[in-house]
Scaffold this active site. Structure first.
Site, mmCIF file in Angstrom:
data_model
loop_
_atom_site.group_PDB
_atom_site.id
_atom_site.type_symbol
_atom_site.label_atom_id
_atom_site.label_comp_id
_atom_site.label_asym_id
_atom_site.label_seq_id
_atom_site.Cartn_x
_atom_site.Cartn_y
_atom_site.Cartn_z
ATOM 1 N N ARG A 14 0.834 -1.219 0.000
ATOM 2 C CA ARG A 14 0.000 0.000 0.000
ATOM 3 C C ARG A 14 0.862 1.259 0.000
ATOM 4 N NH1 ARG A 14 -3.307 -3.594 2.862
ATOM 5 N NH2 ARG A 14 -1.763 -3.586 4.507
ATOM 6 N N GLY A 78 9.997 2.916 7.162
ATOM 7 C CA GLY A 78 8.654 3.191 7.706
ATOM 8 C C GLY A 78 8.074 1.984 8.392
ATOM 9 N N PRO A 106 8.428 6.435 12.705
ATOM 10 C CA PRO A 106 7.152 5.784 13.025
ATOM 11 C C PRO A 106 6.023 6.344 12.162
ATOM 12 C CG PRO A 106 8.310 6.360 15.035
ATOM 13 C CD PRO A 106 9.094 6.975 13.901
ATOM 14 N N HIS A 135 -6.985 2.125 12.647
ATOM 15 C CA HIS A 135 -6.375 1.764 11.362
ATOM 16 C C HIS A 135 -7.249 0.798 10.574
ATOM 17 C CE1 HIS A 135 -2.635 3.453 13.028
ATOM 18 N NE2 HIS A 135 -2.171 3.452 11.788
ATOM 19 N N LYS A 139 -3.731 -4.143 8.894
ATOM 20 C CA LYS A 139 -2.495 -3.796 9.611
ATOM 21 C C LYS A 139 -2.018 -4.966 10.474
ATOM 22 C CE LYS A 139 -0.426 -0.165 12.444
ATOM 23 N NZ LYS A 139 0.805 -0.270 11.642
ATOM 24 N N GLY A 145 2.966 1.833 15.362
ATOM 25 C CA GLY A 145 4.253 2.419 15.719
ATOM 26 C C GLY A 145 4.093 3.864 16.173
HETATM 27 N N1 LIG Z 1 6.033 5.189 8.915
HETATM 28 C C1 LIG Z 1 4.937 5.494 8.197
HETATM 29 O O1 LIG Z 1 4.613 6.672 7.981
HETATM 30 C C2 LIG Z 1 4.121 4.383 7.649
HETATM 31 C C3 LIG Z 1 4.469 3.108 7.933
HETATM 32 N N2 LIG Z 1 3.738 2.073 7.432
HETATM 33 C C4 LIG Z 1 4.261 0.738 7.743
HETATM 34 O O2 LIG Z 1 4.835 0.209 6.569
HETATM 35 C C5 LIG Z 1 4.700 -1.212 6.574
HETATM 36 C C6 LIG Z 1 3.984 -1.635 5.293
HETATM 37 O O3 LIG Z 1 2.639 -1.175 5.330
HETATM 38 P P1 LIG Z 1 1.619 -1.455 4.131
HETATM 39 O O4 LIG Z 1 2.144 -0.919 2.863
HETATM 40 O O5 LIG Z 1 0.303 -1.016 4.610
HETATM 41 O O6 LIG Z 1 1.655 -3.053 4.074
HETATM 42 P P2 LIG Z 1 1.393 -3.976 2.800
HETATM 43 O O7 LIG Z 1 1.156 -5.356 3.324
HETATM 44 O O8 LIG Z 1 0.372 -3.359 1.900
HETATM 45 O O9 LIG Z 1 2.786 -3.926 2.014
HETATM 46 C C7 LIG Z 1 3.960 -4.541 2.436
HETATM 47 C C8 LIG Z 1 4.625 -5.127 1.211
HETATM 48 O O10 LIG Z 1 5.912 -5.582 1.560
HETATM 49 C C9 LIG Z 1 6.125 -6.834 0.923
HETATM 50 N N3 LIG Z 1 7.172 -7.542 1.636
HETATM 51 C C10 LIG Z 1 7.103 -8.220 2.802
HETATM 52 N N4 LIG Z 1 8.296 -8.744 3.094
HETATM 53 C C11 LIG Z 1 9.139 -8.362 2.096
HETATM 54 C C12 LIG Z 1 10.507 -8.569 1.854
HETATM 55 N N5 LIG Z 1 11.265 -9.312 2.664
HETATM 56 N N6 LIG Z 1 11.052 -8.022 0.741
HETATM 57 C C13 LIG Z 1 10.305 -7.289 -0.128
HETATM 58 N N7 LIG Z 1 8.984 -7.062 0.058
HETATM 59 C C14 LIG Z 1 8.422 -7.594 1.163
HETATM 60 C C15 LIG Z 1 4.753 -7.524 0.957
HETATM 61 O O11 LIG Z 1 4.665 -8.567 0.012
HETATM 62 C C16 LIG Z 1 3.853 -6.330 0.613
HETATM 63 O O12 LIG Z 1 3.707 -6.170 -0.772
HETATM 64 C C17 LIG Z 1 3.937 -1.553 7.860
HETATM 65 O O13 LIG Z 1 4.843 -1.873 8.871
HETATM 66 C C18 LIG Z 1 3.221 -0.258 8.188
HETATM 67 O O14 LIG Z 1 2.928 -0.130 9.537
HETATM 68 C C19 LIG Z 1 2.649 2.265 6.655
HETATM 69 C C20 LIG Z 1 2.235 3.534 6.368
HETATM 70 C C21 LIG Z 1 2.925 4.702 6.857
HETATM 71 O O1 LIG Z 2 0.139 0.341 8.898
HETATM 72 C C1 LIG Z 2 -0.191 1.517 8.597
HETATM 73 O O2 LIG Z 2 -1.072 1.776 7.762
HETATM 74 C C2 LIG Z 2 0.525 2.600 9.265
HETATM 75 N N1 LIG Z 2 1.534 2.326 10.036
HETATM 76 C C3 LIG Z 2 2.323 3.240 10.772
HETATM 77 C C4 LIG Z 2 2.154 3.008 12.263
HETATM 78 O O3 LIG Z 2 2.091 1.846 12.693
HETATM 79 O O4 LIG Z 2 2.118 3.968 13.023
HETATM 80 C C5 LIG Z 2 2.080 4.675 10.360
HETATM 81 C C6 LIG Z 2 0.645 4.991 10.025
HETATM 82 O O5 LIG Z 2 -0.097 4.941 11.190
HETATM 83 C C7 LIG Z 2 0.112 4.008 8.987
#
Ligand SMILES: NC(=O)C1=CN([C@@H]2O[C@H](COP(=O)(O)OP(=O)(O)OC[C@H]3O[C@@H](n4cnc5c(N)ncnc54)[C@H](O)[C@@H]3O)[C@@H](O)[C@H]2O)C=CC1
Ligand SMILES: O=C(O)C1=N[C@H](C(=O)O)C[C@H](O)C1
Length: 250
Positions: A14, A78, A106, A135, A139, A145
């Site tokens: 995503r 992230g 985070p 969320h 998730k 985080g």
């Molecule tokens: N810090 C921030 O602002 C944000 C952080 N996040 C975090 O980012 C992470 C991903 O979130 P989403 O995109 O919603 O999850 P998602 O499940 O949509 O995407 C994660 C992707 O990573 C892939 N993946 C998993 N292991 C892998 C590996 N070893 N190598 C390559 N690809 C791999 C999966 O197949 C999937 O396509 C979560 O931990 C989420 O909490 C999400 C949004 C904002």
């Molecule tokens: O998984 C998410 O979507 C998000 N993950 C991050 C978190 O765990 O704080 C950032 C944001 O909330 C979106």
């Protein structure tokens, strides 16, 4: 001037798919690799990546970062699920690779970073404070985080100010009813179809309450923070925790 060579790992996810588009659209960056699950990490070195944007899963992030840091590739991370143990391990890898930088954010959205800063500022003035994060149901981790970090910052501000523990007369409760305890701050997690990422910090004292709320409505809100992180991390060796370190919040 040569462009920053950036790779995205988790490129089909995503936020990862949005990051691919953002890097491609940035005038000062070149997307040199976009890896999904099962792809070879060696692609990153072969492509000459200078920065890897890591947006995968708590189960994958450590292996990916170990490879990057060992190969002197900077990281903008992230992915959530950070514990003291994980941070210590990452720090030891960075110590063995001087000049390499990793930013763990985070939350990359400016509104969420400000929510954390405002909550930290308000925390000492109110007797009670609780965090509610909401969320999408896909998730993997709870609490988020962002909520964990928010609660830690609140707790640190209250400790520094010498605040007393929060009042709570609960003696009988169904398990989970009072949320998770993060450094003495209750954190409640909602998972609901239709939501993306939202957080409320509820503060209360005699005769008044203050609610600080932030809503992420689209993954585009995380992109300016990711791009800023990529530009800054290349000249910031070691571990940086929190995007606020790259923002002049005053
Ligand atoms: N810090 C921030 O602002 C944000 C952080 N996040 C975090 O980012 C992470 C991903 O979130 P989403 O995109 O919603 O999850 P998602 O499940 O949509 O995407 C994660 C992707 O990573 C892939 N993946 C998993 N292991 C892998 C590996 N070893 N190598 C390559 N690809 C791999 C999966 O197949 C999937 O396509 C979560 O931990 C989420 O909490 C999400 C949004 C904002
Ligand atoms: O998984 C998410 O979507 C998000 N993950 C991050 C978190 O765990 O704080 C950032 C944001 O909330 C979106």
């Amino acid at each position: 001037m040569s462009k920053l060579r950036v790779a995205v790992v988790g490129a089909k996810g995503r936020i990862g798919s949005e990051a691919v588009r953002a890097v491609e659209a940035a005038d000062d960056m070149e997307l040199v690799a976009a890896l999904g699950r099962g792809d070879r990490l060696e692609t990153l070195t072969e492509a000459g990546a200078q920065v890897v944007v890591e947006l995968t899963h708590p189960d994958s992030v450590m292996e990916n970062l170990e490879f990057c840091v060992r190969n002197g590739i900077h990281g903008v991370v992230g992915t959530t699920g950070w514990t003291e143990d994980r941070l210590a391990k990452l720090t030891s890898w960075l110590e063995a690779s001087p000049g390499t930088g990793v930013l763990i954010a985070p939350n990359f959205s400016i509104g969420a970073v400000l929510t954390m800063a405002f909550a930290q500022q308000a925390a000492r003035f109110f007797e009670s404070v609780e965090v509610v994060e909401l969320h999408h149901p896909n998730k993997a981790d709870a609490p988020s985080g962002t909520a964990t970090r928010t609660a830690q910052l609140i707790a640190a501000a209250r400790r520094e100010a010498g605040c007393a523990p929060q009042p709570d007369a609960t003696t009988t409760a169904l398990e989970g009813a009072r949320g998770a305890d993060v450094d003495g701050v209750p954190v409640h997690s909602v998972r609901l179809r239709g939501l993306l990422a939202h957080q409320e910090v509820l503060l209360g004292d005699t005769g008044e309450t203050l609610t600080i709320r932030h809503d992420s409505l689209h993954h585009s809100c995380f992109m300016p923070g990711i791009l800023l992180g990529a530009r800054r991390v290349v000249s910031t060796p070691g571990l940086t925790f929190g995007l606020e370190n790259f923002l002049d919040l005053g």
